[in-house]
Design a protein around this motif. Sequence first.
Motif, PDB file in Angstrom:
ATOM      1  N   UNK A  89       0.538  -1.431   0.096  1.00 58.83           N
ATOM      2  CA  UNK A  89      -0.098  -0.057  -0.572  1.00 58.83           C
ATOM      3  C   UNK A  89       1.013   0.893  -0.211  1.00 58.83           C
ATOM      4  N   UNK A  90       0.579   2.117  -0.449  1.00 63.60           N
ATOM      5  CA  UNK A  90       1.212   3.416  -0.666  1.00 63.60           C
ATOM      6  C   UNK A  90       0.561   4.397   0.246  1.00 63.60           C
ATOM      7  N   UNK A  91       1.988   5.348   0.585  1.00 69.15           N
ATOM      8  CA  UNK A  91       2.358   5.803   1.940  1.00 69.15           C
ATOM      9  C   UNK A  91       1.111   7.326   1.316  1.00 69.15           C
ATOM     10  N   UNK A  92       0.977   7.616   0.321  1.00 69.99           N
ATOM     11  CA  UNK A  92       1.081   9.059  -0.093  1.00 69.99           C
ATOM     12  C   UNK A  92       1.226   8.583  -1.855  1.00 69.99           C
ATOM     13  N   UNK A  93       0.480   9.791  -2.283  1.00 73.38           N
ATOM     14  CA  UNK A  93       0.511  10.644  -3.510  1.00 73.38           C
ATOM     15  C   UNK A  93       0.905  12.232  -2.861  1.00 73.38           C
ATOM     16  N   UNK A  94       2.029  12.145  -4.527  1.00 74.19           N
ATOM     17  CA  UNK A  94       2.173  13.734  -4.583  1.00 74.19           C
ATOM     18  C   UNK A  94       1.204  14.140  -5.697  1.00 74.19           C
ATOM     19  N   UNK A  95       0.618  15.241  -5.114  1.00 74.07           N
ATOM     20  CA  UNK A  95       0.267  15.576  -6.536  1.00 74.07           C
ATOM     21  C   UNK A  95      -0.572  17.935  -6.658  1.00 74.07           C
ATOM     22  N   UNK A  96      -0.107  17.550  -8.370  1.00 70.07           N
ATOM     23  CA  UNK A  96      -0.622  18.936  -8.690  1.00 70.07           C
ATOM     24  C   UNK A  96      -1.097  18.790 -10.014  1.00 70.07           C
ATOM     25  N   UNK A  97      -2.089  20.081  -9.945  1.00 68.89           N
ATOM     26  CA  UNK A  97      -2.791  19.837 -10.912  1.00 68.89           C
ATOM     27  C   UNK A  97      -2.315  20.032 -12.446  1.00 68.89           C
ATOM     28  N   UNK A  98      -1.430  20.370 -12.898  1.00 69.73           N
ATOM     29  CA  UNK A  98      -0.705  21.321 -13.362  1.00 69.73           C
ATOM     30  C   UNK A  98       0.485  19.618 -14.491  1.00 69.73           C
ATOM     31  N   UNK A  99       0.507  19.641 -13.131  1.00 65.84           N
ATOM     32  CA  UNK A  99       1.542  17.532 -13.018  1.00 65.84           C
ATOM     33  C   UNK A  99       0.856  17.117 -13.996  1.00 65.84           C
ATOM     34  N   UNK A 100       1.977  16.653 -15.745  1.00 64.56           N
ATOM     35  CA  UNK A 100       1.274  15.723 -15.939  1.00 64.56           C
ATOM     36  C   UNK A 100       1.911  14.461 -16.815  1.00 64.56           C
ATOM     37  N   UNK A 101       2.368  13.475 -16.988  1.00 60.53           N
ATOM     38  CA  UNK A 101       3.871  12.645 -18.016  1.00 60.53           C
ATOM     39  C   UNK A 101       2.154  12.215 -18.634  1.00 60.53           C
ATOM     40  N   UNK A 102       2.880  11.244 -19.570  1.00 56.39           N
ATOM     41  CA  UNK A 102       2.678  10.258 -20.829  1.00 56.39           C
ATOM     42  C   UNK A 102       3.153  10.398 -21.708  1.00 56.39           C
ATOM     43  N   UNK A 103       3.634  10.876 -22.154  1.00 58.82           N
ATOM     44  CA  UNK A 103       4.309  11.137 -23.862  1.00 58.82           C
ATOM     45  C   UNK A 103       5.247  10.558 -23.794  1.00 58.82           C
ATOM     46  N   UNK A 104       6.691  10.196 -22.859  1.00 58.50           N
ATOM     47  CA  UNK A 104       7.392   9.464 -22.595  1.00 58.50           C
ATOM     48  C   UNK A 104       8.554   9.397 -21.383  1.00 58.50           C
ATOM     49  N   UNK A 105       9.223   8.512 -21.631  1.00 57.42           N
ATOM     50  CA  UNK A 105       9.830   7.872 -20.219  1.00 57.42           C
ATOM     51  C   UNK A 105      10.997   8.472 -19.468  1.00 57.42           C
ATOM     52  N   UNK A 106      10.045   9.261 -18.117  1.00 59.46           N
ATOM     53  CA  UNK A 106      10.153   9.637 -17.544  1.00 59.46           C
ATOM     54  C   UNK A 106      11.265   9.204 -15.983  1.00 59.46           C
ATOM     55  N   UNK A 107      11.705   9.722 -14.947  1.00 64.85           N
ATOM     56  CA  UNK A 107      12.121   9.489 -14.125  1.00 64.85           C
ATOM     57  C   UNK A 107      11.913  10.696 -13.529  1.00 64.85           C
ATOM     58  N   UNK A 108      11.902   9.868 -11.717  1.00 67.00           N
ATOM     59  CA  UNK A 108      12.252  10.982 -10.132  1.00 67.00           C
ATOM     60  C   UNK A 108      12.669  10.188  -9.582  1.00 67.00           C
ATOM     61  N   UNK A 109      12.932  10.846  -8.576  1.00 69.34           N
ATOM     62  CA  UNK A 109      14.140  11.236  -7.749  1.00 69.34           C
ATOM     63  C   UNK A 109      14.179  11.632  -6.091  1.00 69.34           C
ATOM     64  N   UNK A 110      14.806  11.359  -5.047  1.00 70.62           N
ATOM     65  CA  UNK A 110      14.444  12.367  -4.246  1.00 70.62           C
ATOM     66  C   UNK A 110      15.929  13.183  -4.510  1.00 70.62           C
ATOM     67  N   UNK A 111      15.494  14.026  -3.247  1.00 74.88           N
ATOM     68  CA  UNK A 111      16.459  15.481  -3.440  1.00 74.88           C
ATOM     69  C   UNK A 111      16.322  15.859  -2.299  1.00 74.88           C
ATOM     70  N   UNK A 112      18.086  16.543  -1.876  1.00 72.78           N
ATOM     71  CA  UNK A 112      18.313  16.980  -0.077  1.00 72.78           C
ATOM     72  C   UNK A 112      18.728  16.697  -0.032  1.00 72.78           C
ATOM     73  N   UNK A 113      19.552  16.790   1.618  1.00 65.36           N
ATOM     74  CA  UNK A 113      19.891  15.933   2.307  1.00 65.36           C
ATOM     75  C   UNK A 113      20.109  14.913   2.870  1.00 65.36           C
ATOM     76  N   UNK A 114      18.106  15.162   4.057  1.00 63.38           N
ATOM     77  CA  UNK A 114      18.225  13.693   3.554  1.00 63.38           C
ATOM     78  C   UNK A 114      16.765  12.886   3.414  1.00 63.38           C
TER      79      UNK A 114
END
Length: 737
Positions: free
Chosen positions: A267-292
């Motif tokens: 089960x997921x901990x949570x979903x990060x949402x914004x109404x202008x975000x969209x990904x569909x046409x290309x293969x994208x990546x995600x990553x963590x950022x910040x010192x911790x």
Amino acid sequence: MNYTRGSRSVECLNLNLGLGLRESDLLSGQLSAGIFRQRLSAAENLYQRNLTGHYGCVNALEFSNGGQFLASGGDDKRVLLWNIDQEVMSEMGRPQVMNETHTSNIFCLGFDTLNAHVFSGGNDDLVIQHDLATGKLLNYFSHGGPVYGLSVDRTSVHLFSVATESGEVLFYDLRVGNYEPLTVAKFRSPFNAVEFHPLNGNFLATANAKRGAMLWDLRHHNQPLCQFNYIPESPSCMSVRFNCSGSLLLTLHRRLPPILFSPNSPEPLGTFYHDEYFNSCTMKSCTFAGPQDEMVVSGSDNFNMFIWRMDGVDLEEKNQWIDTPPIILTGHRSVVNQVRFNRQRCLLASSGVEKIIKLWSPFEQHGWEGSLMYPPAKPYCNRTLHNNTTEHIIQDFSSCDTDEDQAMLAFFDTLVQRELESWNTNGNHTSSDSTSSSTSSERSEAGASSASEEEPTDDEDDTPNVSELSWQTHPNRIFYLIAKKRRALLQMAVKGTGGQQRSVEELLARLNGEQKQAATAARISDWLVETHRLFADDEMPTTSAEAAAREQRRRVFDQLSRSPRKPPVLKIDTLQMEQMERKRKLIRERFAARKRPRPAARPRSSDLENDSIEGLEEDSNDSSEEDEENAESEDNNNNNGTDGINEATAVAVAVAVDDDTDDSSSTSMTSMEAQISQAPSTSSSYPFLVETEANNNNQMASNNNHKPPAAANGSTVDMCNTESSTASASASSSTSN
């Protein structure tokens, strides 16, 4: 062995390794993590600069261990190695080029733990091992299909794994002489990404086009250790990424925002949402950022990057909805696909359809653009979108051109718009989930061609009332189409969170309310710009009503200046009408008083006509002179608008005098009264009119003194005294009024 028990044993086995890495970090000056965290927590934007060196789209990025190097690969089939410390300070990029090139597009990269080798995989079914120091080819590994994902074990210098389009996840041990890989998984659907656990090389996370994200144990790989939840509407997983401790896993599905998991729970901990975000046409990546790893980063099809903070995330709670406003980074001019974070130098790298790589930092440096505390003035790319393009792009890298490729930008502009226009939630998808690809044109053309063959979407999938929102809130057509599909995207995101029920309509109403507020703010901003253009700074209107009144006056003035001038039309209020009516009534009473019975004996008609004509001529001359004097005095005392009034009155008097020349004096008075009563009332007072009447009465009285009419009984009627008294009373009454 389950994941929890295995991770505990790994923590004990790798305790020395973890302490050694921490001591190495302290010795190398990484005590500045607190400063990084402080600046990132307050950031609303980041400073940026471009790295230029590729001749085509940049499809792969990877930082080395320790963050000293950045490897990049793309459609130009080359692997470039950037020295970060030099590139941060230099004005012009001078990357090192690996000697061996691929025969097709490069999709993935990876460093070994000692930074001695760099691995690259691509569309030519090969994985090439390059020597980092010399750039020479060390080895290559062939596969039955394109290599979409690659990961090197962080706890060993001999182990790496690949994910292929043919549906295989392969594990390599370089210590084995024949390099025969271990097949961890084999599906019919492609694997898009693979990631080693950062502290335990026995665990792998994979992203599959039909089965979503999964966790594997290499010691027991007959079935996945954990199948993370996904929704049938969006099974295709593009990217998986562990945090630095391996306690969290970030996944990215097609048409969904990033979803956060704990590796030991489906089960997921949570979903990060914004109404202008969209990904569909290309293969994208995600990553963590910040010192911790307190931030989540991903690119979007609207050319922006989104950074969500994890401040409000409870790691003990499931199915959280995280819609806190993210940091939106602008600067890319097309789709953003790859994002990576350098923890040691607090740098973020991004790439996509463009030929450039962008570096982002919370520290201002020479030659960098942007700000830290102020968000972008325009949170979008301001270039004009292309609406039509060819189905196929032919790339020629022989010219070694690093300038922007307009044909490639046009191709992906059209691809994103077609995807949004033809997609609906009833099962019609614009392109196969298995062929969702990176910025390589070969992996995207299938989606573009199939998109053009799909039926248009149903209107019921569109967001209600989105067309009523001001177009000023949508910077371009891609933003507008994303807003139009907001309802469907929101429903998928809520469903992808799982478990907890949420009101989609309530969330949608809140988003639409925010959009309307943004539309109002945009209209106010445009109004200020327009009024600033129309008026000088010293006479800027303070309200919209004042601005509208000034604009109306300006338009009327321009219209009058272009059209022939017409006499002004004066308006009279009710009080002025009442005054004029009283004056007319008074004049009628005076004329009625002069109408008395005539004696039986009348003078001869010839004498009366001669005397009447002479008197009327004198009366006409006197009245004309007085009218001219009164008109001149009125011109001096009144505005130009009274010219028409004086002319109308003078004409009325003259007409009355002309009529009197043909009839008797009584008849002429009656005709004059009728003319005056019919004259237009266009002024508040006619002082000269009353004076003219008095003068006419005096003249007629003097004329009648020379006409002694005979009474019926032989007496003479004293007409002189009667007319004189009447004229005197009229004059005094006129003066009092």
